[in-house]
Design a protein around this motif. Sequence first.
Motif, PDB file in Angstrom:
ATOM      1  N   PHE A   1       0.843  -1.202   0.000  1.00 39.08           N
ATOM      2  CA  PHE A   1       0.000   0.000   0.000  1.00 39.08           C
ATOM      3  C   PHE A   1       0.877   1.251   0.000  1.00 39.08           C
ATOM      4  CE2 PHE A   1      -2.507   3.411   1.711  1.00 39.08           C
ATOM      5  CZ  PHE A   1      -3.794   3.187   1.229  1.00 39.08           C
ATOM      6  N   ILE A   2       1.920   1.224   0.820  1.00 42.03           N
ATOM      7  CA  ILE A   2       2.825   2.370   0.907  1.00 42.03           C
ATOM      8  C   ILE A   2       3.546   2.591  -0.415  1.00 42.03           C
ATOM      9  CG2 ILE A   2       4.923   3.235   2.041  1.00 42.03           C
ATOM     10  CD1 ILE A   2       3.903   1.782   4.592  1.00 42.03           C
ATOM     11  N   LYS A   3       3.987   1.502  -1.054  1.00 42.44           N
ATOM     12  CA  LYS A   3       4.656   1.612  -2.352  1.00 42.44           C
ATOM     13  C   LYS A   3       3.723   2.242  -3.381  1.00 42.44           C
ATOM     14  CE  LYS A   3       6.896  -1.068  -6.024  1.00 42.44           C
ATOM     15  NZ  LYS A   3       6.062  -0.443  -7.090  1.00 42.44           N
TER      16      LYS A   3
ATOM     17  N   ILE B   1      14.769  10.552  -4.273  1.00 43.26           N
ATOM     18  CA  ILE B   1      14.498  11.592  -3.280  1.00 43.26           C
ATOM     19  C   ILE B   1      13.468  11.087  -2.264  1.00 43.26           C
ATOM     20  CG2 ILE B   1      13.479  13.887  -2.943  1.00 43.26           C
ATOM     21  CD1 ILE B   1      14.739  14.748  -5.552  1.00 43.26           C
ATOM     22  N   LEU B   2      12.518  10.304  -2.748  1.00 42.46           N
ATOM     23  CA  LEU B   2      11.432   9.808  -1.899  1.00 42.46           C
ATOM     24  C   LEU B   2      11.817   8.562  -1.107  1.00 42.46           C
ATOM     25  CD1 LEU B   2       8.583  10.085  -4.554  1.00 42.46           C
ATOM     26  CD2 LEU B   2       9.003  11.666  -2.674  1.00 42.46           C
ATOM     27  N   GLN B   3      12.844   7.871  -1.552  1.00 45.83           N
ATOM     28  CA  GLN B   3      13.178   6.564  -0.985  1.00 45.83           C
ATOM     29  C   GLN B   3      13.380   6.568   0.527  1.00 45.83           C
ATOM     30  OE1 GLN B   3      13.170   3.734  -3.138  1.00 45.83           O
ATOM     31  NE2 GLN B   3      12.830   2.895  -1.090  1.00 45.83           N
ATOM     32  N   PRO B   4      14.104   7.545   1.105  1.00 43.26           N
ATOM     33  CA  PRO B   4      14.293   7.518   2.557  1.00 43.26           C
ATOM     34  C   PRO B   4      12.963   7.573   3.326  1.00 43.26           C
ATOM     35  CG  PRO B   4      15.878   8.990   1.539  1.00 43.26           C
ATOM     36  CD  PRO B   4      14.899   8.622   0.470  1.00 43.26           C
ATOM     37  N   PHE B   5      12.039   8.407   2.852  1.00 41.55           N
ATOM     38  CA  PHE B   5      10.745   8.520   3.517  1.00 41.55           C
ATOM     39  C   PHE B   5       9.937   7.238   3.339  1.00 41.55           C
ATOM     40  CE2 PHE B   5       6.459  10.935   3.720  1.00 41.55           C
ATOM     41  CZ  PHE B   5       6.354  10.669   5.081  1.00 41.55           C
TER      42      PHE B   5
ATOM     43  N   THR C   1      11.123   4.226   2.907  1.00 37.85           N
ATOM     44  CA  THR C   1      11.740   3.209   3.760  1.00 37.85           C
ATOM     45  C   THR C   1      11.336   3.404   5.212  1.00 37.85           C
ATOM     46  OG1 THR C   1      13.639   3.025   2.271  1.00 37.85           O
ATOM     47  CG2 THR C   1      13.937   2.227   4.540  1.00 37.85           C
ATOM     48  N   PHE C   2      11.319   4.670   5.651  1.00 32.58           N
ATOM     49  CA  PHE C   2      10.907   4.972   7.034  1.00 32.58           C
ATOM     50  C   PHE C   2       9.479   4.498   7.297  1.00 32.58           C
ATOM     51  CE2 PHE C   2       8.289   7.986   9.473  1.00 32.58           C
ATOM     52  CZ  PHE C   2       8.753   7.694  10.754  1.00 32.58           C
ATOM     53  N   LEU C   3       8.549   4.858   6.401  1.00 28.59           N
ATOM     54  CA  LEU C   3       7.152   4.477   6.604  1.00 28.59           C
ATOM     55  C   LEU C   3       6.982   2.963   6.578  1.00 28.59           C
ATOM     56  CD1 LEU C   3       5.082   7.110   4.566  1.00 28.59           C
ATOM     57  CD2 LEU C   3       5.438   6.980   7.040  1.00 28.59           C
ATOM     58  N   THR C   4       7.631   2.307   5.639  1.00 27.13           N
ATOM     59  CA  THR C   4       7.525   0.849   5.540  1.00 27.13           C
ATOM     60  C   THR C   4       8.022   0.188   6.819  1.00 27.13           C
ATOM     61  OG1 THR C   4       7.826   0.938   3.137  1.00 27.13           O
ATOM     62  CG2 THR C   4       8.222  -1.177   4.226  1.00 27.13           C
ATOM     63  N   THR C   5       9.170   0.641   7.307  1.00 24.66           N
ATOM     64  CA  THR C   5       9.740   0.082   8.539  1.00 24.66           C
ATOM     65  C   THR C   5       8.844   0.372   9.738  1.00 24.66           C
ATOM     66  OG1 THR C   5      11.981   0.377   7.668  1.00 24.66           O
ATOM     67  CG2 THR C   5      11.768   0.057  10.047  1.00 24.66           C
ATOM     68  N   ASP C   6       8.328   1.604   9.786  1.00 30.13           N
ATOM     69  CA  ASP C   6       7.487   2.018  10.911  1.00 30.13           C
ATOM     70  C   ASP C   6       6.213   1.185  10.984  1.00 30.13           C
ATOM     71  OD1 ASP C   6       6.879   3.862  13.118  1.00 30.13           O
ATOM     72  OD2 ASP C   6       5.290   4.606  11.797  1.00 30.13           O
ATOM     73  N   PHE C   7       5.538   1.004   9.860  1.00 30.37           N
ATOM     74  CA  PHE C   7       4.295   0.239   9.870  1.00 30.37           C
ATOM     75  C   PHE C   7       4.545  -1.257  10.073  1.00 30.37           C
ATOM     76  CE2 PHE C   7       2.430   4.130   8.234  1.00 30.37           C
ATOM     77  CZ  PHE C   7       1.171   4.120   8.824  1.00 30.37           C
ATOM     78  N   ASP C   8       5.674  -1.744   9.608  1.00 30.06           N
ATOM     79  CA  ASP C   8       6.017  -3.144   9.844  1.00 30.06           C
ATOM     80  C   ASP C   8       6.203  -3.434  11.334  1.00 30.06           C
ATOM     81  OD1 ASP C   8       5.871  -3.895   7.223  1.00 30.06           O
ATOM     82  OD2 ASP C   8       8.034  -3.803   6.847  1.00 30.06           O
ATOM     83  N   SER C   9       6.569  -2.406  12.093  1.00 25.89           N
ATOM     84  CA  SER C   9       6.822  -2.580  13.524  1.00 25.89           C
ATOM     85  C   SER C   9       5.549  -2.493  14.363  1.00 25.89           C
ATOM     86  CB  SER C   9       7.822  -1.522  14.015  1.00 25.89           C
ATOM     87  OG  SER C   9       7.228  -0.224  14.020  1.00 25.89           O
TER      88      SER C   9
END
Length: 211
Positions: free
Chosen positions: A91-93, A109-113, A115-123
Motif C-alpha cells: 500500500f505504501i509503495k 528523493i522519496l526513498q528515505p521517507f 523506507t521509514f514508513l515501511t519500517t514504521d508500519f512493519d513494527s
Amino acid sequence: MASEILQKLQWRYATKKFDSSRKISDEKLNILKEAFNLTATSYGLQPLKMVVVSDSELKKNLVPLTMNQVQVEDCSHVLVLCTETKMNSAFIKKYFDNVVKTRNTPREILQPFETFLTTDFDSKDALEINTWMAKQAYLALGNLLTVCALEEIDACPIEGFSPLEYDSFLGLSKIGLQSVLVLTVGHRADDDMFATMKKVRRGVEDVIISM
C-alpha cells in the motif's frame, strides 16, 4: 466571510429527522466526494474509502444494523466511511508510485521517507494500525461536516451501528474494507424539532486556553 462561516456552523446540527422526499443534487454530492478525497490524512497515505448508498431498499435494510435509527432510511444518501483492512508495504509503495506520477519527483528523493514508513508500519501490530486508520476516518468526518454546513447539506454523524454487520451486508470485507463511521446526508424535515433548538456549547472562554 469569517462571520458567514460561523453562521453556517451555527446552522448545522445533527439532523434527527430527514425529509425523505428530498434528495441532494448530484452537484452537492460531488462536492462531498471531492471534499472526502481532499481531506488531510497522516503522511498523506489516505487509508480510507467512502461508500455512498442511495438505493432505497439498501438504506431500509441498514436501519436494524444502525440501532434502528430512521435517519439511515429517510436521508438522501448514507456515506459509510471505511478503512483499508491491509496497511502494508504494498500500500505504501502504491502511494509513492502516485507521488512520482503526480509530481514527477525522482524516486531516489522519496526513498528515505518510503523506507521509514515501511519500517514504521512493519513494527506496528494490527490494533495500532487500525487505531491509526480510524483516526484518519474521524478527520474525514470532521471535514465532511464542515463542508456540509458550508453547502447547507443537512447531516447526522452516526457511531451507533454494527460495523461487522455493515461489512457483511454491503460486502465490504470482500473488497478489503472495514466500516468505521456512518454519515447520513440530505434535507431536514420541516417538523424536526431539533432544528430550532439553541446549540449547546461550553463557550469559547471555557474551551480556549491562550498562552
